[in-house]
Design a protein around this motif. Structure first.
Motif, PDB file in Angstrom:
ATOM      1  N   PRO A   1       3.422   6.284 -26.998  1.00 43.88           N
ATOM      2  CA  PRO A   1       3.390   5.192 -28.064  1.00 43.88           C
ATOM      3  C   PRO A   1       3.225   3.882 -27.431  1.00 43.88           C
ATOM      4  O   PRO A   1       3.490   3.541 -26.176  1.00 43.88           O
ATOM      5  CB  PRO A   1       4.748   5.308 -28.457  1.00 43.88           C
ATOM      6  N   GLN A   2       2.948   2.953 -28.176  1.00 38.20           N
ATOM      7  CA  GLN A   2       2.749   1.458 -27.813  1.00 38.20           C
ATOM      8  C   GLN A   2       3.260   0.578 -28.874  1.00 38.20           C
ATOM      9  O   GLN A   2       3.146   0.907 -30.042  1.00 38.20           O
ATOM     10  CB  GLN A   2       1.441   1.185 -27.505  1.00 38.20           C
ATOM     11  N   LEU A   3       3.645  -0.630 -28.587  1.00 41.18           N
ATOM     12  CA  LEU A   3       4.014  -1.651 -29.354  1.00 41.18           C
ATOM     13  C   LEU A   3       3.154  -2.888 -29.572  1.00 41.18           C
ATOM     14  O   LEU A   3       2.841  -3.498 -28.470  1.00 41.18           O
ATOM     15  CB  LEU A   3       5.333  -1.979 -29.232  1.00 41.18           C
ATOM     16  N   LEU A   4       2.533  -3.061 -30.647  1.00 46.89           N
ATOM     17  CA  LEU A   4       1.766  -4.196 -30.821  1.00 46.89           C
ATOM     18  C   LEU A   4       2.104  -5.605 -31.759  1.00 46.89           C
ATOM     19  O   LEU A   4       2.962  -5.250 -32.857  1.00 46.89           O
ATOM     20  CB  LEU A   4       0.623  -3.550 -31.607  1.00 46.89           C
ATOM     21  N   GLU A   5       2.216  -6.738 -31.011  1.00 47.16           N
ATOM     22  CA  GLU A   5       2.865  -7.734 -31.794  1.00 47.16           C
ATOM     23  C   GLU A   5       1.638  -8.296 -32.836  1.00 47.16           C
ATOM     24  O   GLU A   5       0.867  -8.939 -32.275  1.00 47.16           O
ATOM     25  CB  GLU A   5       2.982  -8.805 -30.693  1.00 47.16           C
ATOM     26  N   ALA A   6       1.973  -7.767 -33.885  1.00 43.74           N
ATOM     27  CA  ALA A   6       0.982  -8.339 -35.069  1.00 43.74           C
ATOM     28  C   ALA A   6       1.494  -7.932 -36.348  1.00 43.74           C
ATOM     29  O   ALA A   6       2.421  -6.882 -36.345  1.00 43.74           O
ATOM     30  CB  ALA A   6      -0.238  -7.612 -34.959  1.00 43.74           C
ATOM     31  N   SER A   7       1.651  -8.451 -37.318  1.00 42.27           N
ATOM     32  CA  SER A   7       1.736  -8.209 -39.016  1.00 42.27           C
ATOM     33  C   SER A   7       0.381  -8.081 -39.742  1.00 42.27           C
ATOM     34  O   SER A   7      -0.305  -8.987 -39.573  1.00 42.27           O
ATOM     35  CB  SER A   7       3.064  -9.225 -39.264  1.00 42.27           C
ATOM     36  N   GLY A   8       0.597  -7.193 -40.902  1.00 47.24           N
ATOM     37  CA  GLY A   8      -0.450  -7.247 -41.807  1.00 47.24           C
ATOM     38  C   GLY A   8      -0.545  -6.035 -42.607  1.00 47.24           C
ATOM     39  O   GLY A   8       0.286  -5.286 -42.312  1.00 47.24           O
ATOM     40  N   ASP A   9      -1.746  -5.670 -42.911  1.00 48.96           N
ATOM     41  CA  ASP A   9      -1.823  -4.782 -43.843  1.00 48.96           C
ATOM     42  C   ASP A   9      -2.521  -3.936 -43.402  1.00 48.96           C
ATOM     43  O   ASP A   9      -3.872  -3.953 -42.961  1.00 48.96           O
ATOM     44  CB  ASP A   9      -2.550  -4.998 -45.301  1.00 48.96           C
ATOM     45  N   VAL A  10      -2.112  -2.484 -42.979  1.00 49.12           N
ATOM     46  CA  VAL A  10      -2.949  -1.552 -42.440  1.00 49.12           C
ATOM     47  C   VAL A  10      -3.833  -1.085 -43.478  1.00 49.12           C
ATOM     48  O   VAL A  10      -3.442  -0.395 -44.609  1.00 49.12           O
ATOM     49  CB  VAL A  10      -2.078  -0.326 -42.135  1.00 49.12           C
ATOM     50  N   LEU A  11      -5.287  -1.121 -43.190  1.00 52.71           N
ATOM     51  CA  LEU A  11      -6.171  -0.511 -43.906  1.00 52.71           C
ATOM     52  C   LEU A  11      -6.800   1.010 -43.696  1.00 52.71           C
ATOM     53  O   LEU A  11      -6.902   1.572 -44.706  1.00 52.71           O
ATOM     54  CB  LEU A  11      -7.547  -1.297 -43.939  1.00 52.71           C
ATOM     55  N   VAL A  12      -6.583   1.281 -42.518  1.00 48.84           N
ATOM     56  CA  VAL A  12      -6.724   2.730 -42.145  1.00 48.84           C
ATOM     57  C   VAL A  12      -6.308   2.806 -40.599  1.00 48.84           C
ATOM     58  O   VAL A  12      -6.083   1.752 -39.930  1.00 48.84           O
ATOM     59  CB  VAL A  12      -8.217   2.909 -42.179  1.00 48.84           C
TER      60      VAL A  12
ATOM     61  N   LEU B   1      -6.229  -3.539 -39.288  1.00 48.64           N
ATOM     62  CA  LEU B   1      -5.344  -4.227 -40.095  1.00 48.64           C
ATOM     63  C   LEU B   1      -6.135  -5.490 -40.844  1.00 48.64           C
ATOM     64  O   LEU B   1      -6.927  -6.142 -40.007  1.00 48.64           O
ATOM     65  CB  LEU B   1      -4.333  -5.057 -39.223  1.00 48.64           C
ATOM     66  N   ARG B   2      -5.485  -5.949 -41.921  1.00 55.94           N
ATOM     67  CA  ARG B   2      -6.059  -6.991 -42.439  1.00 55.94           C
ATOM     68  C   ARG B   2      -4.786  -8.088 -42.181  1.00 55.94           C
ATOM     69  O   ARG B   2      -3.712  -8.002 -42.484  1.00 55.94           O
ATOM     70  CB  ARG B   2      -6.026  -7.152 -43.939  1.00 55.94           C
TER      71      ARG B   2
END
Ligand code: GLC
Length: 536
Positions: free
Chosen positions: A498-509, A533-534
């Motif tokens: 698992p990994q952690l990504l610093e980002a926020s948004g809408d997962v499109l797929v 992500l959007r």
């Protein structure tokens, strides 16, 4: 998006006709078989198909040895079948790109039969004939890509002829203007019938050194590498004169192009970036629309690219930096000459690879069967049919049969490809890996590919937007694709952690096809997961 030509927005799907769909029960795929599967391709969401050769051929190199450029081999059908394929494809909005094999003909092509008939035949100079060296051996040290000398002696006329591939594939002589004119006429023949473009086989090999100089030894050659790699191919590949030939080919495509009806030239160009991008030509003197970029498959020395996020990122950045402003990018992960992507990266990462290919900037070319994760077929070396493999038994991956096994449509005998034993064995995994089964599984790779193709088609950022590398933790490769009104982030977890990504948004797929919707930073990426992500 309006400004882009169809081929810039396109996703190309490579059909290897021998292995796609047999309809006449001879175990070899055919053109009516491609027609039968057009609905599948349209539903998948690709825009164009590229057909590997279907021309009359002794099939020594499975069609890359052409004995008539302007017809269809009875093995594959008739010209009427081809015309029907074009009509039916166009009716579904699919463009058709065909393979042009200009570097060499079959040794049974009438041109070569004439050429070898006597030293004074008007077609003698259509091929590359040379006197033996003083000791009677070949004129120089050039080697064939498939192993052995690139020269074969013709006893009846006492000279050697050149062949970069099999002795049954004599090289045409592009220093003779008649040869180029004849090949341009071949292009016009198919353009008049309505094809949308050509994939030009071994484009950088069309012209050889005028002085036939020996090629130097490759100091980096080691035991276990193909014999062809013993030499540095500075006199047989990528000669400056080749660009003039490419420009003439492009001009013929322009003769037949109109807005919305551009005819496209794709070049088979295994070259380092600095030399590859020269095959775009210049805005004033354009060459290929898309010189194939094979750098996600192998490096400049032919070694497979490691499936590593930093290695992949460096390749993308180097290519983006090397492209001229007028050069439209393209990417490919596999073809009929290289091992299957699923076998290279493993099943879990195949989904990540699909997301990568379909979200990078530029035209992706998709190899048939990769949408269901087809793997290299288990073909024992002694059963290899490919001449490249048979001539180089010491190189385990030289045999190209494993990546050419029949398409796996369903779980019926022979995977729905044929009713009889096919020309190459069906991969025994077909009962569980096939199109029908994956169509019925909402989270299958096939449905991931369809989803990505749909998202791509509807997104200005994905089809035409800019690329920028984004920050990401170790093991993850992330990038943005941006158009004036859309910013997307692609984050690909290349690891089984698992990994952690610093980002926020809408997962499109997600490549797991099990989540969409708003996510806040940090986003948890699961093992082998990619997300699109959007961004706000
Ligand atoms: C290209 C084709 C390959 C063929 C060779 C000779 O590399 O992709 O399949 O064997 O040319 O025509």
């Amino acid at each position: 998006m309006q400004d882009l030509a169809w081929w810039q927005r396109a996703v190309v799907y490579q059909v290897y006709p021998r292995s796609f769909q047999d309809t006449n029960g001879d175990g070899v795929g055919d053109l009516p078989g491609v027609v039968r599967r057009l609905d599948y391709l349209a539903d998948l969401g690709v825009d164009a198909i590229w057909l590997s050769p279907f021309y009359p051929s002794p099939q020594e190199d499975f069609g890359y040895d052409v004995s008539d450029y302007c017809d269809v081999d009875p093995l594959f059908g008739t010209l009427a079948d081809f015309d029907r394929l074009l009509t039916e494809a166009h009716a579904r909005g699919l463009r058709v790109i065909i393979d042009l094999v200009p570097n060499h003909t079959s040794d049974r092509h009438p041109w070569f039969l004439e050429s070898r008939s006597s030293r004074t035949n008007p077609k003698r100079d259509w091929y590359v004939w040379r006197d033996p060296s003083p000791d009677g051996g070949p004129p120089n040290n050039w080697r064939s890509v498939f192993g052995g000398s690139a020269w074969t002696f013709d006893p009846s006329t006492g000279q050697y002829y050149l062949h970069h591939f099999l002795p049954q594939q004599p090289d045409l002589n592009y220093r003779n203007p008649e040869v180029l004119e004849a090949m341009l006429e071949v292009m016009r023949f198919w353009l008049r019938r309505g094809v949308d473009g050509f994939r030009v086989d071994v484009l950088p090999m069309l012209v050889e050194d005028a002085y036939f100089r020996d090629e130097p030894e490759n100091p980096r050659w080691r035991q276990g590498m193909p014999e062809y790699d013993r030499l540095l191919h500075i006199y047989t590949v990528d000669q400056p004169e080749t660009h003039a030939v490419a420009r003439r080919m492009r001009q013929v495509l322009e003769e037949f192009s109109a807005p919305g009806r551009e005819r496209v030239m794709i070049g088979e160009t295994y070259l380092p970036f600095d030399r590859l991008v020269r095959y775009y030509g210049t805005p004033e003197a354009p060459e290929a629309h898309l010189p194939f970029n094979f750098h996600l498959i192998e490096d400049d020395e032919g070694h497979p690219v490691p499936w590593d996020p930093d290695a992949v990122r460096r390749i993308v950045e180097a290519y983006e930096a090397a492209l001229p402003p007028w050069g439209w990018p393209n990417w490919v992960l596999g073809n009929h000459d290289r091992p299957r992507i699923a076998s290279r990266v493993g099943a879990p990462q195949t989904r990540v690879a699909a997301m990568l290919l379909l979200t990078l900037r530029g035209v992706p070319t998709w190899y048939y069967g990769d949408e269901i994760g087809m793997e290299n077929g288990p073909i024992p070396p002694e059963e290899c049919r490919d001449p490249a493999g048979r001539r180089q038994p010491e190189i385990p991956w030289a045999c190209r049969d494993p990546e050419r096994t029949p398409m796996q449509w369903d779980d019926s005998p022979y995977a729905g490809f044929s009713t009889v034993e096919p020309w190459l064995p069906v991969n025994p995994d077909y009962p569980h890996r096939n199109v029908r089964r994956q169509q019925g599984d909402p989270r299958s790779l096939l449905n991931l590919v369809r989803t990505l193709l749909r998202l791509r088609r509807d997104s200005a950022a994905l089809t035409g937007g800019g690329y920028a590398t984004a920050p990401a933790p170790n093991g993850v490769y992330a990038y943005t694709r941006s158009s004036p009104d859309e910013r997307l982030l692609v984050a690909l977890n290349f690891t089984a952690m698992p990994q952690l990504l610093e980002a926020s948004g809408d997962v499109l797929v997600s490549t797991h096809l099990d989540r969409t919707g708003a996510e806040r930073s940090p986003i948890a990426l699961r093992p082998d997961e990619g997300v699109l992500l959007r961004l706000p």
